[in-house]
Motif scaffolding. Structure first.
Motif, PDB file in Angstrom:
ATOM      1  N   SER A   1      -0.892  12.735 -13.792  1.00 11.86           N
ATOM      2  CA  SER A   1      -2.243  12.928 -13.821  1.00 11.86           C
ATOM      3  C   SER A   1      -3.026  12.475 -12.703  1.00 11.86           C
ATOM      4  CB  SER A   1      -2.849  12.006 -14.925  1.00 11.86           C
ATOM      5  OG  SER A   1      -4.243  12.046 -15.280  1.00 11.86           O
ATOM      6  N   LEU A   2      -2.553  11.382 -12.013  1.00 11.12           N
ATOM      7  CA  LEU A   2      -3.045  11.091 -10.701  1.00 11.12           C
ATOM      8  C   LEU A   2      -2.690  12.000  -9.634  1.00 11.12           C
ATOM      9  CD1 LEU A   2      -2.688   7.112 -10.662  1.00 11.12           C
ATOM     10  CD2 LEU A   2      -4.834   8.595 -11.097  1.00 11.12           C
ATOM     11  N   CYS A   3      -1.514  12.467  -9.664  1.00  8.96           N
ATOM     12  CA  CYS A   3      -0.941  13.494  -8.533  1.00  8.96           C
ATOM     13  C   CYS A   3      -1.557  14.932  -8.842  1.00  8.96           C
ATOM     14  CB  CYS A   3       0.419  13.635  -8.595  1.00  8.96           C
ATOM     15  SG  CYS A   3       1.349  12.154  -8.058  1.00  8.96           S
ATOM     16  N   GLY A   4      -2.074  15.234  -9.993  1.00  9.11           N
ATOM     17  CA  GLY A   4      -2.955  16.554 -10.298  1.00  9.11           C
ATOM     18  C   GLY A   4      -4.348  16.318 -10.086  1.00  9.11           C
ATOM     19  N   ARG A   5      -5.018  15.167  -9.870  1.00  4.79           N
ATOM     20  CA  ARG A   5      -6.392  14.790  -9.472  1.00  4.79           C
ATOM     21  C   ARG A   5      -6.468  14.926  -7.873  1.00  4.79           C
ATOM     22  NH1 ARG A   5      -8.753  10.601 -13.797  1.00  4.79           N
ATOM     23  NH2 ARG A   5      -7.842  11.304 -15.419  1.00  4.79           N
ATOM     24  N   TYR A   6      -5.570  14.372  -7.184  1.00  4.45           N
ATOM     25  CA  TYR A   6      -5.840  14.197  -6.038  1.00  4.45           C
ATOM     26  C   TYR A   6      -4.836  14.869  -5.043  1.00  4.45           C
ATOM     27  CZ  TYR A   6      -8.636  10.720  -8.279  1.00  4.45           C
ATOM     28  OH  TYR A   6      -9.608   9.876  -9.167  1.00  4.45           O
ATOM     29  N   GLY A   7      -5.348  15.196  -3.815  1.00 11.33           N
ATOM     30  CA  GLY A   7      -4.581  15.790  -2.684  1.00 11.33           C
ATOM     31  C   GLY A   7      -4.046  14.612  -2.143  1.00 11.33           C
ATOM     32  N   GLU A   8      -4.596  13.266  -1.891  1.00  9.80           N
ATOM     33  CA  GLU A   8      -4.236  12.312  -1.170  1.00  9.80           C
ATOM     34  C   GLU A   8      -4.367  11.159  -2.156  1.00  9.80           C
ATOM     35  OE1 GLU A   8      -4.297  10.911   3.438  1.00  9.80           O
ATOM     36  OE2 GLU A   8      -6.062  11.803   2.757  1.00  9.80           O
ATOM     37  N   LEU A   9      -3.426  10.207  -2.040  1.00 12.48           N
ATOM     38  CA  LEU A   9      -3.388   8.961  -2.943  1.00 12.48           C
ATOM     39  C   LEU A   9      -3.394   7.733  -1.999  1.00 12.48           C
ATOM     40  CD1 LEU A   9      -1.954   9.834  -6.359  1.00 12.48           C
ATOM     41  CD2 LEU A   9      -4.463   8.695  -5.957  1.00 12.48           C
ATOM     42  N   PHE A  10      -4.224   6.631  -2.253  1.00 16.06           N
ATOM     43  CA  PHE A  10      -3.569   5.661  -1.552  1.00 16.06           C
ATOM     44  C   PHE A  10      -3.691   4.498  -2.832  1.00 16.06           C
ATOM     45  CE2 PHE A  10      -5.877   7.573   1.753  1.00 16.06           C
ATOM     46  CZ  PHE A  10      -5.058   7.106   2.792  1.00 16.06           C
ATOM     47  N   LEU A  11      -2.404   3.878  -2.951  1.00 18.16           N
ATOM     48  CA  LEU A  11      -2.070   3.106  -4.146  1.00 18.16           C
ATOM     49  C   LEU A  11      -2.129   1.527  -3.654  1.00 18.16           C
ATOM     50  CD1 LEU A  11       0.149   5.433  -4.241  1.00 18.16           C
ATOM     51  CD2 LEU A  11      -0.557   4.734  -6.568  1.00 18.16           C
ATOM     52  N   ASN A  12      -2.751   0.494  -4.255  1.00 18.86           N
ATOM     53  CA  ASN A  12      -2.408  -0.766  -4.156  1.00 18.86           C
ATOM     54  C   ASN A  12      -1.692  -1.336  -5.394  1.00 18.86           C
ATOM     55  OD1 ASN A  12      -3.725  -3.441  -2.661  1.00 18.86           O
ATOM     56  ND2 ASN A  12      -4.411  -3.601  -4.877  1.00 18.86           N
ATOM     57  N   VAL A  13      -0.555  -1.987  -4.975  1.00 15.31           N
ATOM     58  CA  VAL A  13       0.135  -2.678  -6.197  1.00 15.31           C
ATOM     59  C   VAL A  13       0.529  -3.890  -5.522  1.00 15.31           C
ATOM     60  CG1 VAL A  13       0.523  -0.355  -7.469  1.00 15.31           C
ATOM     61  CG2 VAL A  13       2.057  -1.171  -5.596  1.00 15.31           C
ATOM     62  N   ARG A  14       1.252  -4.733  -6.564  1.00 13.94           N
ATOM     63  CA  ARG A  14       2.109  -6.045  -6.226  1.00 13.94           C
ATOM     64  C   ARG A  14       3.288  -5.518  -6.038  1.00 13.94           C
ATOM     65  NH1 ARG A  14       1.875 -11.598  -9.000  1.00 13.94           N
ATOM     66  NH2 ARG A  14       3.850 -12.389  -7.919  1.00 13.94           N
TER      67      ARG A  14
ATOM     68  N   LEU B   1       0.685  -1.100   0.035  1.00 11.95           N
ATOM     69  CA  LEU B   1      -0.154  -0.008   0.062  1.00 11.95           C
ATOM     70  C   LEU B   1       0.833   1.072  -0.133  1.00 11.95           C
ATOM     71  CD1 LEU B   1      -2.896   1.370   0.208  1.00 11.95           C
ATOM     72  CD2 LEU B   1      -2.240   1.317   2.879  1.00 11.95           C
ATOM     73  N   GLY B   2       0.622   2.024  -1.015  1.00  8.89           N
ATOM     74  CA  GLY B   2       1.447   3.370  -1.133  1.00  8.89           C
ATOM     75  C   GLY B   2       0.319   4.459  -0.739  1.00  8.89           C
ATOM     76  N   HIS B   3       0.976   5.287   0.026  1.00  6.99           N
ATOM     77  CA  HIS B   3       0.208   6.634   0.647  1.00  6.99           C
ATOM     78  C   HIS B   3       0.989   7.996   0.085  1.00  6.99           C
ATOM     79  CE1 HIS B   3      -1.145   9.232   3.781  1.00  6.99           C
ATOM     80  NE2 HIS B   3      -2.227   9.239   2.851  1.00  6.99           N
ATOM     81  N   ARG B   4       0.413   8.721  -0.479  1.00  6.18           N
ATOM     82  CA  ARG B   4       0.691  10.035  -0.713  1.00  6.18           C
ATOM     83  C   ARG B   4      -0.001  11.273  -0.532  1.00  6.18           C
ATOM     84  NH1 ARG B   4       0.836  14.058  -4.634  1.00  6.18           N
ATOM     85  NH2 ARG B   4       2.660  14.831  -5.324  1.00  6.18           N
ATOM     86  N   ARG B   5       0.766  12.154   0.077  1.00  6.71           N
ATOM     87  CA  ARG B   5      -0.161  13.521   0.402  1.00  6.71           C
ATOM     88  C   ARG B   5       0.523  14.515  -0.620  1.00  6.71           C
ATOM     89  NH1 ARG B   5      -3.481  13.391   4.935  1.00  6.71           N
ATOM     90  NH2 ARG B   5      -2.792  11.811   6.175  1.00  6.71           N
ATOM     91  N   GLY B   6      -0.465  15.310  -1.208  1.00  9.46           N
ATOM     92  CA  GLY B   6       0.299  16.416  -2.161  1.00  9.46           C
ATOM     93  C   GLY B   6      -0.785  17.356  -2.081  1.00  9.46           C
ATOM     94  N   ARG B   7      -0.984  18.003  -3.163  1.00 10.09           N
ATOM     95  CA  ARG B   7      -1.740  19.046  -3.254  1.00 10.09           C
ATOM     96  C   ARG B   7      -2.770  18.903  -4.703  1.00 10.09           C
ATOM     97  NH1 ARG B   7       0.368  24.790  -2.749  1.00 10.09           N
ATOM     98  NH2 ARG B   7      -1.241  24.804  -4.708  1.00 10.09           N
ATOM     99  N   ALA B   8      -3.883  18.459  -4.569  1.00 15.60           N
ATOM    100  CA  ALA B   8      -4.639  18.498  -6.160  1.00 15.60           C
ATOM    101  C   ALA B   8      -4.841  19.739  -6.981  1.00 15.60           C
ATOM    102  CB  ALA B   8      -6.215  18.036  -6.092  1.00 15.60           C
ATOM    103  N   GLY B   9      -4.622  19.591  -8.233  1.00 15.49           N
ATOM    104  CA  GLY B   9      -4.383  20.712  -8.978  1.00 15.49           C
ATOM    105  C   GLY B   9      -5.788  21.468  -9.057  1.00 15.49           C
ATOM    106  N   ALA B  10      -5.952  22.796  -9.013  1.00 11.80           N
ATOM    107  CA  ALA B  10      -7.058  23.570  -8.879  1.00 11.80           C
ATOM    108  C   ALA B  10      -8.113  23.112  -9.946  1.00 11.80           C
ATOM    109  CB  ALA B  10      -7.014  25.237  -8.942  1.00 11.80           C
TER     110      ALA B  10
END
Length: 165
Positions: free
Chosen positions: A104-117, A15-24
């Motif tokens: 694209s994902l970082c621009g859409r979301y202020g916080e992302l949770f990622l499920n990957v192998r 599980l990845g977790h990233r906090r950032g700022r979604a684009g306006a």
């Protein structure tokens, strides 16, 4: 309890977790319109996966309230959205498209949770991204009922999060 009943804890998901700022001006695609294309990209990858039809992508897991999806350069992401938070249930397709998809994902979301192998091409590329923390998941358990199943190394099996349900 489960271990005493013969269940084996084995999960190669991270599980990845990233906090950032979604684009306006964050935009979101019509996820349902992208499902057939995502299905085609997913099928082209091959490998051992749970069989799906394009209608299978309608699964929406809590706490997400809306579907989202993205395709960039042949890479795709299935995403659940709750406000400015994105829950990436699955990411795949052509690895060369991953940098554009990530932007694209970082621009859409202020916080992302990622499920990957773990150790997948997507995980290896995304693990190098700054501001993303990773942790092992402990969600999958297997119950081998036959001698043949007991000889299988379940730690290598990965079921995308949407297919856990």
């Amino acid at each position: 309890f489960y271990a005493r009943a013969g269940w084996i804890a084995a999960d190669c998901g991270v599980l990845g977790h990233r906090r950032g700022r979604a684009g306006a001006t964050a935009t979101h695609d019509d996820a349902r319109a992208l499902w057939p294309a995502i299905h085609s990209l997913r099928e082209a990858e091959g490998g051992e996966r749970v069989a799906r039809t394009p209608a299978s992508y309608a699964t929406l897991l809590a706490p997400a309230t809306e579907h989202d999806a993205a395709i960039e350069g042949g890479a795709y992401a299935l995403v659940g959205r709750a406000g400015a938070t994105g829950y990436v249930y699955e990411i795949g397709g052509q690895i060369g498209g991953l940098p554009a998809l990530w932007r694209s994902l970082c621009g859409r979301y202020g916080e992302l949770f990622l499920n990957v192998r773990r150790s997948s091409p997507a995980h290896e590329r995304l693990a190098a991204q700054p501001a993303t923390a990773w942790q092992d998941q402990h969600l999958a358990m297997w119950l081998p009922l036959s001698a043949r199943a007991r000889a299988v190394h379940f730690h290598d099996w990965y079921i995308p999060f949407v297919d856990h349900i």
